[in-house]
Structure formats: structure tokens, C-alpha cells
Design a protein around this motif. Structure first.
Motif, PDB file in Angstrom:
ATOM      1  N   ALA A 194       0.829  -1.205   0.000  1.00  0.00           N
ATOM      2  CA  ALA A 194       0.000   0.000   0.000  1.00  0.00           C
ATOM      3  C   ALA A 194       0.861   1.253   0.000  1.00  0.00           C
ATOM      4  O   ALA A 194       0.561   2.241  -0.693  1.00  0.00           O
ATOM      5  N   GLN A 195       1.953   1.213   0.773  1.00  0.00           N
ATOM      6  CA  GLN A 195       2.848   2.363   0.822  1.00  0.00           C
ATOM      7  C   GLN A 195       3.525   2.584  -0.535  1.00  0.00           C
ATOM      8  O   GLN A 195       3.664   3.721  -0.992  1.00  0.00           O
ATOM      9  N   ALA A 196       3.915   1.482  -1.193  1.00  0.00           N
ATOM     10  CA  ALA A 196       4.539   1.604  -2.513  1.00  0.00           C
ATOM     11  C   ALA A 196       3.558   2.171  -3.533  1.00  0.00           C
ATOM     12  O   ALA A 196       3.921   3.026  -4.357  1.00  0.00           O
ATOM     13  N   ILE A 197       2.291   1.700  -3.497  1.00  0.00           N
ATOM     14  CA  ILE A 197       1.267   2.211  -4.416  1.00  0.00           C
ATOM     15  C   ILE A 197       1.060   3.701  -4.182  1.00  0.00           C
ATOM     16  O   ILE A 197       1.002   4.497  -5.126  1.00  0.00           O
ATOM     17  N   ALA A 198       0.956   4.094  -2.895  1.00  0.00           N
ATOM     18  CA  ALA A 198       0.732   5.502  -2.568  1.00  0.00           C
ATOM     19  C   ALA A 198       1.891   6.362  -3.049  1.00  0.00           C
ATOM     20  O   ALA A 198       1.689   7.458  -3.597  1.00  0.00           O
ATOM     21  N   GLN A 199       3.119   5.888  -2.865  1.00  0.00           N
ATOM     22  CA  GLN A 199       4.290   6.652  -3.301  1.00  0.00           C
ATOM     23  C   GLN A 199       4.320   6.798  -4.819  1.00  0.00           C
ATOM     24  O   GLN A 199       4.660   7.864  -5.345  1.00  0.00           O
ATOM     25  N   ASP A 200       3.955   5.716  -5.536  1.00  0.00           N
ATOM     26  CA  ASP A 200       3.909   5.793  -6.999  1.00  0.00           C
ATOM     27  C   ASP A 200       2.866   6.802  -7.473  1.00  0.00           C
ATOM     28  O   ASP A 200       3.110   7.569  -8.408  1.00  0.00           O
ATOM     29  N   VAL A 201       1.695   6.791  -6.834  1.00  0.00           N
ATOM     30  CA  VAL A 201       0.631   7.729  -7.201  1.00  0.00           C
ATOM     31  C   VAL A 201       1.097   9.161  -6.989  1.00  0.00           C
ATOM     32  O   VAL A 201       0.948  10.027  -7.867  1.00  0.00           O
ATOM     33  N   VAL A 202       1.668   9.431  -5.813  1.00  0.00           N
ATOM     34  CA  VAL A 202       2.132  10.793  -5.508  1.00  0.00           C
ATOM     35  C   VAL A 202       3.227  11.220  -6.481  1.00  0.00           C
ATOM     36  O   VAL A 202       3.249  12.364  -6.952  1.00  0.00           O
ATOM     37  N   ALA A 203       4.130  10.296  -6.816  1.00  0.00           N
ATOM     38  CA  ALA A 203       5.209  10.631  -7.760  1.00  0.00           C
ATOM     39  C   ALA A 203       4.647  11.011  -9.122  1.00  0.00           C
ATOM     40  O   ALA A 203       5.114  11.976  -9.751  1.00  0.00           O
ATOM     41  N   ARG A 204       3.625  10.286  -9.600  1.00  0.00           N
ATOM     42  CA  ARG A 204       3.032  10.611 -10.900  1.00  0.00           C
ATOM     43  C   ARG A 204       2.300  11.951 -10.851  1.00  0.00           C
ATOM     44  O   ARG A 204       2.324  12.721 -11.821  1.00  0.00           O
ATOM     45  N   VAL A 205       1.638  12.224  -9.725  1.00  0.00           N
ATOM     46  CA  VAL A 205       0.940  13.513  -9.586  1.00  0.00           C
ATOM     47  C   VAL A 205       1.939  14.654  -9.582  1.00  0.00           C
ATOM     48  O   VAL A 205       1.756  15.678 -10.259  1.00  0.00           O
ATOM     49  N   LEU A 206       3.035  14.499  -8.820  1.00  0.00           N
ATOM     50  CA  LEU A 206       4.034  15.563  -8.738  1.00  0.00           C
ATOM     51  C   LEU A 206       4.746  15.764 -10.071  1.00  0.00           C
ATOM     52  O   LEU A 206       5.181  16.874 -10.398  1.00  0.00           O
ATOM     53  N   ALA A 207       4.871  14.685 -10.860  1.00  0.00           N
ATOM     54  CA  ALA A 207       5.523  14.805 -12.163  1.00  0.00           C
ATOM     55  C   ALA A 207       4.739  15.724 -13.096  1.00  0.00           C
ATOM     56  O   ALA A 207       5.307  16.334 -14.008  1.00  0.00           O
TER      57      ALA A 207
END
Length: 524
Positions: free
Chosen positions: A36-49
Motif C-alpha cells: 500500500a505504501q509503494a502504491i501511494a508513493q507511486d501515485v504521488v510521484a506521478r501527480v508531482l511529475a
């Protein structure tokens, strides 16, 4: 009988039987938490990109139909700027109307699973675009998997402490939550993160306050803001009180301390309620003007086509492409708030009006829906609804559902024919366009920017608008040129011939005009 001594530190057989299962269960939980933490980090990274793409400087592409865009130049001149200190020694160093760019951290929740994570990513991307449109710089984000929000701090104490660390490390001054926070949740979260906390509703209201230009639009936004503020008024202990009374703070300050008036917070609430009542009266007083215009269009047989849809779907660009209206076009959310009405004609000369309305968004604050209800009623009186959808968006079906949820509250909307206009086809995924077309049978694919599909859209509008039904062949006196003009304006295939006794008209007109023409026609 042999007695086997037991070590008190050795677990009994029945106690150890469940241990492997317990260890496995704990391991699975830890693994799920890591996933879940990895999924959340990936989502945030794509949003910030994608951060920064919602701002208009250099991102808005205009066409010849958009005109000079003077309103856009005025809006950009008021844009918040980065690197601006509010403690300048010489205030002439900056343009006095520009404001400091806020630095924000986004925060959201998702319930778990890939589908929920995708929905959370779409929502968080939209929140980033909202924040940038309001005049902020998105620095970081935090997404937590949680079945339901914590009633105290929205995130829970542990995640809230983690958020405080993130805020401190990036130097943010605002936290934006992807929901509407309860007043107690916002206060508790502010106490932990030590910076201002803003929820999604307050952010949307702020954008509306910046973009409203007309008198009615400003009044509607102020009413919505006051409705949001009323339950969130916050007192600061005894300093807010103008009356003590009884045992104040358990210190027995009763006699001689009874004040004559309301507490400060009660006084503020009363003033807000009075202001809200005044705004409602002002908005109601503006309604007859719109109603008069609508009745005038009906009397002259001019049908109205309403343009509605999700924010930033390209409604204003479509209006410009159809009418050369030159209204403001900006790559930002809620660029258009005040409804714009422009006149257009079908290929066979029939006039109609196009009304560009305010855009919608997921979880649109109910305060705004109520405040803008009088404006949205224009859609209920339309002959046709062009529901504009951003075909390049990752979730166009979600946009369609969000718009229809709001439109369902408008009286008479169920009787208005709806056509889905899939805009931005020049940058959309053909697979997504095809998927939406299979779900929405009455749809047309266009690009207001490139002009693709616009001819087909004009033909569709002409076919959907009511046709004049009464055939006429009569002579109108030259003294009634006004009726001849109306016949050309509202009729279909009307031709005229000038005779000695008057103007001979042949063609089709609506029933009301036919009656007037028959009454004044020259007897043959």
C-alpha cells in the motif's frame, strides 16, 4: 507413570499451535502495508511529475476564433508569483497587485485496491490542478490507505505526524486535503502540522472568488463562502466573550462580571446570517432580468442551446469555435464563471443562442450548487444540451457522471435532449474515445482547437433544433417591415418578392408569427 518436567519458559503445545498462523498473519499484514505504501508513493510521484501543468502561462493555445483575449491578460496580471517576499524594504520592487505564491502539500486517502488507487490518483491530480489554479506551488503529497477518515485528524495521529515532517522538510506553508474536512478535523490537523490546512471545498470557493466578475457572480460566490464559513467560526477563549456570567472557568467570577451583550462569536454568526439573507434577496432581485431575456427569446421563437460540462473540458473554446465570441479561454479550472450568451445561425439561416455555463467538478460543494442554482436554470429551459467532455482525460466517464449528478437537481433538465460532445479529439486516445462512444449513443467527436468534427456538430445542432412548421405565402404591407425582418430572422427558407402592394413572403415560420402575418396580410 513417568512425569516429564516442564520448563516454565517453554510454551505448551496448545499455546504454540496458533503461533505460526499468527506470525504468517502478521507478515501478510506487513507485506500488505508495504504494498500500500509503494502504491501511494507511486501515485504521488506521478501527480508531482505533472505539477505545474494547470497554470496558464505558456500552456494555453488559442485559435483565431478566440479573439484578443484581453480578459486573460488582465487575469494573468493578477497572478501570484514565486520568490516574492512580503517583507520588502522597497515596495516598488514588485507590482503591488501580485501576491505571494503559496507552497502546498497535498494529502488524500484511498480505501485500498488498484481501482481505488486509480481513482485516488485522478482525484489528487485534480486537486493539484485546483491548487495551482488558485495560485499555489505543489511541493509534495501524501496518500494513505485507510477504510474511512479518522474522526479526529482525518489521517490518524501517526500519519499526521508524518505529514508534519513532510511539511517541515519541504518548507510548505499550507496543507490541502482532498475532501471536505469537519471543523474539528481541520483544527486538530493544524495543531499537529503547524501550518494552515485547507480542504477541497475551501479551495474551489477561493478559485470562484478570484474569477467571478459580474455582480451576480460575485454575490453567488460570497453567499457560498458565507455558508461554508458559518459552522467554522472559531473562538479564542475569553478574548471572544463579551459576557462572563456564572462560574467562569471555575474561578467564581460571577458577581459583577455579567456582560450586557452577545459573545463575539455569536455576534459574528448573526452578522453572517444577516449578510446571507441580504445576498439571497439581491440574487432573487436579479432573476427577473434573466427571465425577461428568456421570455423575449421564446416570444421571437429563438431556441437556446446550453453548453455544460466538466471544468476545463473546453466549453468556452467550443463557444468561440461556433460563434467567434472571443470569450476568455484559459488552461485552468473554473476559468468561466459568469454565463455567456451568444447568437448563432444554422446553415439554413435559423437563429439560436448558445449559453456557456459554469463548469462542474467532482464533489462540487453543495453551497455552490445552491448559490448558482438560479444561473443553472438556464440549462433547464434549453432546447438542446451540449454536454462537453474532455476526451483526453484519464476518466471521462467519471466526468460525465459528476456533471449529470449536478444537472439532475435542475428543474426541467430531464426534458432537454442531451448530446455528448467529446472535445480535444486531436490529443485524445482513440481507444478511450471509442469506449465512450459505445456507452453514449448520442455523441459527436470534435476538436475546438483544430476544427475537427465542427461541421458535423453544426449539422447535429441544426437537426435537433425545432423547425418552423407553418407554410406561408402572403403579401405583407411595406409599413410592417418589422414582421418581414422577423420572418427572415426566425423562419426557414423564407424568400421575398417586392410587389406594388407589399412584400410577398414564401417559406416556413413558427405558429405565433404566422398568426401575426395573417392578421396584417394584404387581401388578394
Amino acid at each position: 507413570m513417568t512425569h516429564t518436567p516442564t520448563n516454565p519458559d517453554t510454551p505448551r503445545p496448545d499455546e504454540s499451535a496458533g503461533a505460526p498462523g499468527a506470525e504468517t498473519s502478521a507478515g501478510e499484514r506487513r507485506e500488505a502495508e508495504r504494498d500500500a505504501q509503494a502504491i501511494a508513493q507511486d501515485v504521488v510521484a506521478r501527480v508531482l511529475a505533472r505539477a505545474g501543468t494547470a497554470r496558464s502561462e505558456g500552456a494555453t493555445v488559442h485559435t483565431v476564433h478566440d479573439g484578443d483575449q484581453l480578459d486573460l491578460e488582465e487575469r494573468i496580471s493578477l497572478r501570484r508569483v514565486g520568490g516574492l517576499s512580503t517583507e520588502l524594504e522597497d515596495v516598488t520592487e514588485v507590482e503591488y497587485r501580485q501576491l505571494r505564491l503559496e507552497r502546498v502539500v497535498l494529502v488524500g486517502l484511498y480505501s485500498g485496491g488498484e481501482s481505488a488507487a486509480r481513482d485516488a490518483e485522478v482525484s489528487l491530480r485534480e486537486l493539484a490542478a485546483l491548487a495551482e489554479t488558485a495560485g499555489s506551488q505543489v511541493l509534495d503529497g501524501l496518500l494513505q490507505r485507510r477504510q474511512k477518515p479518522d474522526p479526529g485528524t482525518y489521517l490518524g495521529s501517526g500519519k499526521a505526524a508524518e505529514l508534519a515532517d513532510v511539511v517541515a522538510s519541504v518548507g510548505a506553508d499550507t496543507v490541502v486535503a482532498d475532501t471536505e474536512l469537519a471543523p474539528s478535523q481541520r483544527r486538530a490537523l493544524e495543531d499537529i502540522v503547524k501550518v494552515k490546512v485547507v480542504d477541497r471545498t475551501a479551495l474551489i470557493l477561493d478559485i470562484f472568488a478570484q474569477h467571478a466578475k459580474s455582480r451576480e457572480g460575485k454575490a453567488q460566490v460570497e453567499l457560498a463562502q458565507l455558508e461554508y464559513l458559518l459552522p467554522r467560526l472559531r473562538g479564542w477563549g475569553d478574548s471572544m466573550s463579551r459576557q462572563a456570567g456564572g462560574q467562569v472557568g471555575g474561578q467564581g467570577a460571577g458577581m459583577g462580571s455579567r456582560g450586557p451583550g452577545e459573545t463575539k462569536i455569536e455576534l459574528d454568526r448573526r452578522r453572517i446570517r444577516n449578510r446571507m439573507a441580504k445576498l439571497r434577496r439581491e440574487i432573487a432581485a436579479m432573476a427577473p432580468g434573466r427571465e425577461t431575456k428568456r421570455l423575449d427569446r421564446k416570444r421571437h421563437g429563438v431556441p437556446n442551446v446550453a453548453i455544460a460540462g466538466y471544468t476545463n473540458a473546453g466549453k468556452s473554446s467550443l463557444l468561440n469555435a461556433l460563434t467567434d465570441a472571443g470569450v476568455l479561454v484559459e488552461n485552468a479550472l473554473f476559468a468561466t464563471l459568469d454565463p455567456t450568451v451568444r447568437r448563432a445561425r444554422t446553415e439554413d439561416g435559423r437563429p439560436y443562442t448558445l449559453t456557456d455555463t459554469v463548469g462542474f467538478v467532482r464533489h462540487l460543494p453543495h453551497q455552490l450548487v445552491e448559490a448558482f442554482r438560479s444561473t443553472l436554470e438556464e440549462v433547464g429551459d434549453a432546447a438542446l444540451l451540449l454536454h462537453v467532455v474532455d476526451a483526453s482525460h484519464p476518466d471521462p466517464e467519471g466526468q460525465i457522471a459528476a456533471v449529470r449528478e449536478v444537472l439532475a437537481e435542475i428543474p426541467g433538465i430531464a426534458d432537454v435532449p442531451e448530446v455528448i460532445v467529446l472535445n480535444k479529439a486531436d490529443v485524445a486516445d482513440p481507444a478511450v474515445v471509442g469506449r465512450v462512444q459505445r456507452r453514449e449513443r448520442r455523441s459527436v467527436v470534435v476538436s475546438a482547437h483544430s476544427g475537427e468534427g465542427m461541421a458535423e456538430l453544426r449539422e447535429l445542432v441544426a437537426a435537433e433544433l425545432p423547425q418552423p412548421q407553418v407554410e406561408i405565402d402572403l403579401v405583407v404591407p411595406y409599413s410592417r417591415g418589422d414582421l418581414v425582418h422577423r420572418a427572415h430572422e426566425t423562419g426557414g427558407s423564407v424568400v421575398e418578392e417586392h410587389l406594388a402592394e407589399g412584400t410577398r413572403l414564401r417559406g416556413r415560420v413558427d405558429e405565433a408569427l404566422a398568426v401575426e402575418l395573417e392578421r396584417v396580410a394584404v387581401a388578394g
